[in-house]
Design an enzyme around this catalytic site. Structure first.
Site, PDB file in Angstrom:
ATOM      1  N   GLY A  82       0.787  -1.232   0.000  1.00  0.00           N
ATOM      2  CA  GLY A  82       0.000   0.000   0.000  1.00  0.00           C
ATOM      3  C   GLY A  82       0.815   1.277   0.000  1.00  0.00           C
ATOM      4  O   GLY A  82       0.279   2.345  -0.294  1.00  0.00           O
ATOM      5  N   ASP A  83       2.103   1.198   0.334  1.00  0.00           N
ATOM      6  CA  ASP A  83       2.942   2.400   0.367  1.00  0.00           C
ATOM      7  C   ASP A  83       4.402   1.999   0.131  1.00  0.00           C
ATOM      8  O   ASP A  83       5.274   2.268   0.954  1.00  0.00           O
ATOM      9  CB  ASP A  83       2.781   3.109   1.711  1.00  0.00           C
ATOM     10  N   LEU A  84       4.633   1.361  -1.008  1.00  0.00           N
ATOM     11  CA  LEU A  84       5.972   0.850  -1.326  1.00  0.00           C
ATOM     12  C   LEU A  84       6.887   1.988  -1.778  1.00  0.00           C
ATOM     13  O   LEU A  84       6.932   2.341  -2.948  1.00  0.00           O
ATOM     14  CB  LEU A  84       5.889  -0.200  -2.439  1.00  0.00           C
ATOM     15  N   THR A  85       7.583   2.557  -0.825  1.00  0.00           N
ATOM     16  CA  THR A  85       8.580   3.577  -1.124  1.00  0.00           C
ATOM     17  C   THR A  85       9.893   3.160  -0.477  1.00  0.00           C
ATOM     18  O   THR A  85       9.905   2.322   0.435  1.00  0.00           O
ATOM     19  CB  THR A  85       8.174   4.961  -0.570  1.00  0.00           C
ATOM     20  N   ASN A 106      10.072   3.338   3.197  1.00  0.00           N
ATOM     21  CA  ASN A 106       9.443   2.280   3.987  1.00  0.00           C
ATOM     22  C   ASN A 106      10.195   0.958   3.868  1.00  0.00           C
ATOM     23  O   ASN A 106       9.612  -0.120   3.982  1.00  0.00           O
ATOM     24  CB  ASN A 106       7.980   2.106   3.577  1.00  0.00           C
TER      25      ASN A 106
END
Length: 181
Positions: free
Chosen positions: A83-86, A89
């Protein structure tokens, strides 16, 4: 406040379930020490290392991107979407493993759309924070992704093309729509 508390608790429970499932699959994530339902807080292992955002570069991206892609492929194969693959993270620990963190937006989903959006966001993060190596890094990650998600990668990458097209066309109006506005 009552609604907010319910939402926070539901989100916290899902985050814990996702992280426990990923641990069972061998995807490096912090170990859950405690999950307090009264305060909707999670106590977890501290990963001693540096954020990928700060250390990913042209001399080290190959093996790191392969590791990232393999783990994303494992997640998606098992219907888990981050959901927030950066690269903010992801933490590279002192032993060299890339640990995924911040599963607050994660979900269990078998939809190619959700998985494609996950990859789309990862590519956008690379373009934003690592523009000089973004394409090579994404390609290396996708090679490993395919190996880890042998039965599902084709559909996800096909959907990714559609997601990317929507992103490129966002905000662009068609000539006849602009004239009629």
């Amino acid at each position: 406040k009552e609604l907010d508390d319910k939402l926070r608790l539901r989100r916290m429970k899902r985050e814990v379930k996702v992280m426990e499932a990923l641990q069972q699959l061998g995807v490096p994530v912090p170990k859950i020490i405690d999950a307090d339902e009264k305060t909707a807080t999670i106590t977890m292992q501290l990963i001693d290392g540096k954020k990928m955002r700060d250390i990913l570069n042209s001399s080290n991206y190959g093996m790191i991107a392969a590791d990232i892609g393999k783990n994303i492929g494992t997640m998606h194969k098992n219907n888990i979407v981050h959901g927030d693959l950066t690269t903010s993270n992801m933490i590279r620990s002192r032993n060299g493993k890339v640990h995924f963190i911040d599963f607050g937006l994660s979900l269990f989903s078998n939809k190619e759309e959700d998985k494609a959006v996950d990859l789309h966001l990862f590519r956008q993060a690379l373009d934003s924070s690592h523009h000089e190596i973004a394409d090579k890094c994404f390609e290396a990650a996708i090679r490993s992704y395919k190996k880890a998600n042998k039965s599902g990668w084709k559909e996800v990458l096909k959907r990714l093309e559609k997601v990317d097209a929507r992103g490129r066309n966002k905000g662009k109006s068609k000539p006849d729509q602009a004239e009629n506005a």
